[in-house]
Each structure stands twice: as C-alpha cells, then as structure tokens.
Design a protein around this motif. Sequence first.
Motif, PDB file in Angstrom:
ATOM      1  N   ARG A   1      -5.857  -9.586 -13.742  1.00 14.97           N
ATOM      2  CA  ARG A   1      -6.402  -8.845 -14.885  1.00 14.97           C
ATOM      3  C   ARG A   1      -7.922  -8.877 -14.932  1.00 14.97           C
ATOM      4  O   ARG A   1      -8.535  -8.096 -15.647  1.00 14.97           O
ATOM      5  CB  ARG A   1      -5.821  -9.409 -16.188  1.00 14.97           C
ATOM      6  CG  ARG A   1      -4.367  -8.986 -16.415  1.00 14.97           C
ATOM      7  CD  ARG A   1      -3.837  -9.477 -17.736  1.00 14.97           C
ATOM      8  NE  ARG A   1      -2.473  -9.008 -17.948  1.00 14.97           N
ATOM      9  CZ  ARG A   1      -1.503  -9.718 -18.512  1.00 14.97           C
ATOM     10  NH1 ARG A   1      -1.758 -10.957 -18.932  1.00 14.97           N
ATOM     11  NH2 ARG A   1      -0.294  -9.211 -18.667  1.00 14.97           N
TER      12      ARG A   1
ATOM     13  N   ALA B   1      -9.911  -2.720 -11.142  1.00 16.23           N
ATOM     14  CA  ALA B   1      -8.976  -1.721 -10.611  1.00 16.23           C
ATOM     15  C   ALA B   1      -7.514  -2.088 -10.864  1.00 16.23           C
ATOM     16  O   ALA B   1      -6.616  -1.374 -10.425  1.00 16.23           O
ATOM     17  CB  ALA B   1      -9.197  -1.555  -9.109  1.00 16.23           C
TER      18      ALA B   1
ATOM     19  N   ALA C   1      -3.919  -2.355 -12.321  1.00 17.27           N
ATOM     20  CA  ALA C   1      -3.000  -1.569 -13.150  1.00 17.27           C
ATOM     21  C   ALA C   1      -1.744  -2.404 -13.373  1.00 17.27           C
ATOM     22  O   ALA C   1      -1.009  -2.695 -12.420  1.00 17.27           O
ATOM     23  CB  ALA C   1      -2.646  -0.247 -12.477  1.00 17.27           C
TER      24      ALA C   1
ATOM     25  N   GLU D   1       0.982  -1.612 -14.877  1.00 17.43           N
ATOM     26  CA  GLU D   1       2.142  -0.804 -14.533  1.00 17.43           C
ATOM     27  C   GLU D   1       1.829  -0.055 -13.234  1.00 17.43           C
ATOM     28  O   GLU D   1       0.839   0.665 -13.152  1.00 17.43           O
ATOM     29  CB  GLU D   1       2.448   0.205 -15.645  1.00 17.43           C
ATOM     30  CG  GLU D   1       2.931  -0.431 -16.944  1.00 17.43           C
ATOM     31  CD  GLU D   1       4.309  -1.059 -16.806  1.00 17.43           C
ATOM     32  OE1 GLU D   1       5.102  -0.558 -15.977  1.00 17.43           O
ATOM     33  OE2 GLU D   1       4.588  -2.041 -17.519  1.00 17.43           O
ATOM     34  N   CYS D   2       2.681  -0.259 -12.241  1.00 22.51           N
ATOM     35  CA  CYS D   2       2.457   0.434 -10.975  1.00 22.51           C
ATOM     36  C   CYS D   2       2.520   1.939 -11.208  1.00 22.51           C
ATOM     37  O   CYS D   2       3.459   2.432 -11.842  1.00 22.51           O
ATOM     38  CB  CYS D   2       3.526   0.018  -9.965  1.00 22.51           C
ATOM     39  SG  CYS D   2       3.207   0.611  -8.297  1.00 22.51           S
ATOM     40  N   PRO D   3       1.524   2.702 -10.768  1.00 23.39           N
ATOM     41  CA  PRO D   3       1.508   4.149 -11.027  1.00 23.39           C
ATOM     42  C   PRO D   3       2.757   4.843 -10.488  1.00 23.39           C
ATOM     43  O   PRO D   3       3.309   4.445  -9.456  1.00 23.39           O
ATOM     44  CB  PRO D   3       0.254   4.622 -10.286  1.00 23.39           C
ATOM     45  CG  PRO D   3      -0.591   3.409 -10.129  1.00 23.39           C
ATOM     46  CD  PRO D   3       0.349   2.257 -10.000  1.00 23.39           C
TER      47      PRO D   3
ATOM     48  N   ARG E   1      -4.917   4.149  -2.256  1.00 20.61           N
ATOM     49  CA  ARG E   1      -5.825   3.762  -3.352  1.00 20.61           C
ATOM     50  C   ARG E   1      -6.239   2.296  -3.226  1.00 20.61           C
ATOM     51  O   ARG E   1      -7.390   1.942  -3.508  1.00 20.61           O
ATOM     52  CB  ARG E   1      -5.152   4.001  -4.702  1.00 20.61           C
ATOM     53  CG  ARG E   1      -4.948   5.466  -5.053  1.00 20.61           C
ATOM     54  CD  ARG E   1      -4.453   5.603  -6.474  1.00 20.61           C
ATOM     55  NE  ARG E   1      -4.124   6.976  -6.820  1.00 20.61           N
ATOM     56  CZ  ARG E   1      -3.756   7.379  -8.024  1.00 20.61           C
ATOM     57  NH1 ARG E   1      -3.668   6.508  -9.016  1.00 20.61           N
ATOM     58  NH2 ARG E   1      -3.460   8.646  -8.250  1.00 20.61           N
TER      59      ARG E   1
ATOM     60  N   ARG F   1      -9.623   1.228  -5.142  1.00 21.62           N
ATOM     61  CA  ARG F   1      -9.482   1.891  -6.438  1.00 21.62           C
ATOM     62  C   ARG F   1      -8.242   1.446  -7.202  1.00 21.62           C
ATOM     63  O   ARG F   1      -7.995   1.912  -8.302  1.00 21.62           O
ATOM     64  CB  ARG F   1      -9.433   3.409  -6.237  1.00 21.62           C
ATOM     65  CG  ARG F   1     -10.723   3.964  -5.637  1.00 21.62           C
ATOM     66  CD  ARG F   1     -10.617   5.442  -5.352  1.00 21.62           C
ATOM     67  NE  ARG F   1     -11.850   5.955  -4.760  1.00 21.62           N
ATOM     68  CZ  ARG F   1     -12.000   7.195  -4.323  1.00 21.62           C
ATOM     69  NH1 ARG F   1     -10.992   8.054  -4.404  1.00 21.62           N
ATOM     70  NH2 ARG F   1     -13.149   7.581  -3.794  1.00 21.62           N
ATOM     71  N   LEU F   2      -7.462   0.557  -6.606  1.00 21.44           N
ATOM     72  CA  LEU F   2      -6.235   0.117  -7.268  1.00 21.44           C
ATOM     73  C   LEU F   2      -5.862  -1.279  -6.804  1.00 21.44           C
ATOM     74  O   LEU F   2      -5.942  -1.604  -5.614  1.00 21.44           O
ATOM     75  CB  LEU F   2      -5.078   1.083  -6.957  1.00 21.44           C
ATOM     76  CG  LEU F   2      -3.696   0.703  -7.514  1.00 21.44           C
ATOM     77  CD1 LEU F   2      -3.697   0.758  -9.043  1.00 21.44           C
ATOM     78  CD2 LEU F   2      -2.620   1.627  -6.952  1.00 21.44           C
TER      79      LEU F   2
ATOM     80  N   THR G   1      -2.423  -3.630  -7.846  1.00 22.31           N
ATOM     81  CA  THR G   1      -1.210  -3.563  -8.650  1.00 22.31           C
ATOM     82  C   THR G   1      -0.157  -4.488  -8.071  1.00 22.31           C
ATOM     83  O   THR G   1      -0.345  -5.083  -7.007  1.00 22.31           O
ATOM     84  CB  THR G   1      -0.690  -2.114  -8.737  1.00 22.31           C
ATOM     85  OG1 THR G   1       0.301  -2.015  -9.755  1.00 22.31           O
ATOM     86  CG2 THR G   1      -0.117  -1.654  -7.403  1.00 22.31           C
TER      87      THR G   1
END
Length: 292
Positions: free
Chosen positions: A183, A187, A189, A191-193, A203, A208-209, A211
């Motif tokens: 956290r 970048a 998330a 919840e996984c997109p 990503r 940019r991500l 997760t």
Amino acid sequence: MDRLETRELVYFIAVAEELHFSRAAERLGIAQPPLSRAIGRLERRLQVQLLHRTSRHVALTDAGTAFLADSRRILHALDSAVRRVRRTDRPGGLVMAVRPGTASGLLGDLLGAPAADHHDVVFTHDRLAALRDGRADIALLCRGTDDLSGLRTADLTEEAPFALLPVSHPLALRASVTIAELRQEAAFAAECPSIGLDEIVDRVVLGRLVTVVGSGATERISAGVTAVPVSDVPPTRLVLGWPEQTTGPAITAFVQAARTIEANHGRATAGSAAEAAVARAAPGHPADESLL
C-alpha cells in the motif's frame, strides 16, 4: 388473454429504448405505421397504457417502465434456454466460465485432455452471469468472494496470493511482502483490474501497476515481472460451481477429472517451488533483505 408473442416484446423494447417510433422502426427494419399499430394492439391486450405519446414526445408510463424490465428478463431467459438446448446436441460437452489468468495450468491440462474434446471455455470476468444466462454450464469461482447461492459447488484447490512487481523493484528480491508494504506503492491496486492478464503484466513491467494475483496467474508472467508471496493475505479457495438444476454424469465426470488433474498439477507446482527455493539459497544469489 392470448399469450403474448416474443415479437411483441421485441417491438415494445425497441420503442421503449428509443422513445421515438421512427428510430425504433428503423432499428427493427420495419415501417413505422405497422409498429405503431402493434404497440397499440399490445396495450389493448394488456389493458394498460405503456407509453405517453404525442406528435413530438414519447415517454414510458410507470406500467411501461415495469413491463420493460420484465420484457428484457423474458427475452434474456429465452435466449439462455436456446443456448442451453443447442449444447445438448454435443454429447458430454460442457462450457466452463473462467476469469482470464486464473488457474491457467489446470485449465490447459483439463481442456487439453483427449476426454475433453467436446468441452469448451468462455473467458469472462462475470462468471456468475455466464452461468445465469446459459453461456456456461460450470464455472471456476472463488469461495468467500463470489456469490455461490443457488449453485452446487465442489472445492478444487487453493491459490496463494502473489504480488506482481517489476524485476527492478526494491521488493522484488524479498522472500515475501505484506499488504501494508504494498500500500505504500503509488501504483498499487488493491483490486486486480478487470483486464486481460497480458495487459496486467505489461502495466507491471512499465511500473504503472502493482497488484496481487493468484498463484495460477504467475505461471504466465514475463521475464520483466517478479511474483512475490504476500504473507498476510489468506489463500483463495477455488471451487467449481454449477446451477442447482444442472445435473448429470457430464458434470460429475468433469469435477472428478478436474480434481485428479489439480492433484497432479499441485504436486508439480510444489516441486517447482522447491527448486526455486534451492535457487534462492544458492551461493551468489542476491541477499533477501527480509532475512537480514
């Protein structure tokens, strides 16, 4: 009252959605006068006014709004019944709904087996909807997060949580990470997109991500991504689920085959994990800062 025809429901839905008779007629591929007469006959048969209409304005009445929702459900149920009955022409064939990237190794073994020639798969983020509308007979679901009401289920396996990180990330060399640490990442998330696994990996590679995914997805990550276990998130219990009214030997055989394949797959994965642990402990491997 004579039973309504599906054609009448299709006509009404078109008018209710367009709120314009000319556009609805064009959408249906018919002339406007027959459409207007059909809607008028429908209202007389129902003895209810469905639409307020003037020469310049069309609007739904309260009764029309309620009937629109019911009409959509009726046609949706009919379409689902057609899909299900067409599949009965494929003896033993089942369609399985799977979220992209979930248990890919298991899925490949299960649907690639000679006995699975008649089986098929639909990839969707809404597996429950696929079961409800008849696109799928059985689905790979998660106990505790998916709504399993109205379904029969069979526990299959557990997927451990892994954080996907760029290989150059400071946490990528850790033996494990925590959600609190993740956290802190801009970048991250939680919840996984709801996108394809390939895009998720891209990503992550670009930074940019960050997760968390199930262990099944880690089998398909690229060289630019590292999967690190998340120590304070419980594993996800994967189950096979199917509608209560769906029974038969095909479902039973499918569940038994899935459990057998997963047992073999689990043993192979455990062996790979052991080899990876030995590699991490080998001389010259970068030190794990969590062990210092």
